[in-house]
Design an enzyme around this catalytic site. Sequence first.
Site, short mmCIF file in Angstrom:
data_model
loop_
_atom_site.label_atom_id
_atom_site.label_comp_id
_atom_site.label_asym_id
_atom_site.label_seq_id
_atom_site.Cartn_x
_atom_site.Cartn_y
_atom_site.Cartn_z
CB CYS A 8 -1.00 -0.02 1.16
SG CYS A 8 -0.26 0.07 2.78
CB CYS A 82 -4.31 1.43 -2.86
SG CYS A 82 -2.54 1.30 -2.58
CB CYS A 90 -1.94 1.63 -5.42
SG CYS A 90 -1.87 0.29 -4.23
#
Length: 147
Positions: A8, A82, A90
């Site tokens: 992430c 994400c 992301c």
Amino acid sequence: MRTILFVCIHNSARSQIAEAFVNRYCGGSVRAYSAGLQPGTLNAAVVAAMREIGFDLSQNTTKGVDDPMIRSREYDYVVTVCDETSAEACPIYPSTGERLHWPFADPSSFSGSDADVLARTRDVRDAIAERVRAWCAEALPSYTQSR
């Protein structure tokens, strides 16, 4: 043993949660790791929400995708976690492994009282747990839901 990397933005919430769940729920058949594009600070609401269900993340550190320990492995799966609003930011991690995207809201974006933030973080935690269990059942023939 197969490996999975959760990626992430800051490695402060969603990827940490997913890593913890896979390492507990997938019966030792998969080893999970997590990293972020830019390592941040571990999210306090995530630590609290995970503690409520028996996971202690308080000593975890955030890691970046360029961390030597992350880069030193080849992953069977790379999962971005994400949310859709930040999907363009992301990170894309170079790997020959299967790429998956599991979008979840970012607890660091939650506002309101501490109780409100914790409640929304629990929702994300529970959604990630559900997705991890479903993935374990799909990917691992020997997986049983009782874990």
